[in-house]
Design an enzyme around this catalytic site. Structure first.
Site, PDB file in Angstrom:
ATOM      1  N   SER A 136      -3.036   4.121   6.788  1.00 25.98           N
ATOM      2  CA  SER A 136      -3.241   2.765   6.295  1.00 25.98           C
ATOM      3  C   SER A 136      -4.429   2.067   6.949  1.00 25.98           C
ATOM      4  CB  SER A 136      -1.970   1.926   6.464  1.00 25.98           C
ATOM      5  OG  SER A 136      -1.520   1.968   7.802  1.00 25.98           O
ATOM      6  N   HIS A 142      -3.656  -2.205  10.224  1.00 26.07           N
ATOM      7  CA  HIS A 142      -4.243  -2.658   8.964  1.00 26.07           C
ATOM      8  C   HIS A 142      -5.433  -3.582   9.227  1.00 26.07           C
ATOM      9  CE1 HIS A 142      -0.120  -2.071   6.757  1.00 26.07           C
ATOM     10  NE2 HIS A 142      -0.638  -0.951   7.211  1.00 26.07           N
TER      11      HIS A 142
END
Length: 212
Positions: free
Chosen positions: A140, A191
């Site tokens: 991610s 992230h």
């Protein structure tokens, strides 16, 4: 997508034919590698088990401090279960191909790996500060790096690129971050670090092509 016009000239056999759009080979390869690694680990263990992920390269602050720095890289190709894998690969397939077309395969790979490392480094630092020594893994950080990179590409192309807009991409990042904040077990720092890393790397590496 903006409409472009070109002056028509009858082909006399001496002019070069238009180049066909290249396939995003690097992005496709990365998706295949992630899926293959997950399938292999699922066959020999349980990908939803933290012990299995840790054994095969997941990040754990204690081991990282002992010198196992390679985990910053290997963790990028590990996923906790099918849902985790699917979410990341769908986003990667949607965003990565566009970014690879914009920057080229070599620069794309640099941005992908750099974003993943940036996300994992920020996550590691925050875990050290908070004492949250959990096992972390996933692509991610790199995926958010692709979205962050596309933000810069859109900015350089007057707010639009390949059907994407700067506002739409920023909204996507905000929505994914909100989902992460409201859902347990999501590494939001990875992230954030990946998105910023992808943006900065794309600022350094992206060169806007000149249209005829």
């Amino acid at each position: 997508m903006s409409t472009r016009t070109l002056e028509y000239t009858e082909w006399d056999g001496t002019q070069d034919q238009p180049e066909q759009a290249q396939r995003p080979v690097v992005n496709i390869t990365l998706v295949v590698i992630n899926v293959a690694v997950w399938c292999i680990l699922e066959l020999i263990g349980d990908t939803q088990d933290a012990g299995t992920i840790l054994k095969y390269g997941g990040i754990y602050p204690g081991l990282f401090l002992e010198g196992e720095w390679y985990r910053l890289f290997t963790a990028m190709f590990l996923h906790f279960g099918a849902e985790h894998l699917a979410n990341n690969m769908i986003l990667l397939a949607a965003a990565g191909g566009r970014l690879e077309a914009a920057v080229g395969p070599v620069r794309y790979l640099i941005i992908y790996i750099g974003s993943g490392l940036a996300g994992n480094l920020l996550s590691f630092y925050i875990r050290l500060q908070t004492g949250d020594y959990a096992v972390s893994a996933g692509a991610s950080g790199a995926v958010f790096g692709m979205i962050g990179g596309l933000v810069w590409v859109a900015v350089r192309n007057k707010g639009k690129f390949e059907g994407l807009t700067t506002k739409g991409l920023l909204f996507m990042i905000a929505l994914c971050m909100y989902y992460g904040i409201t859902t347990a077990g999501i590494d939001n720092w990875a992230h954030a670090g990946g998105a910023v890393g992808g943006l900065l790397l794309c600022i350094l590496l992206y060169r806007k092509s000149r249209s005829t």
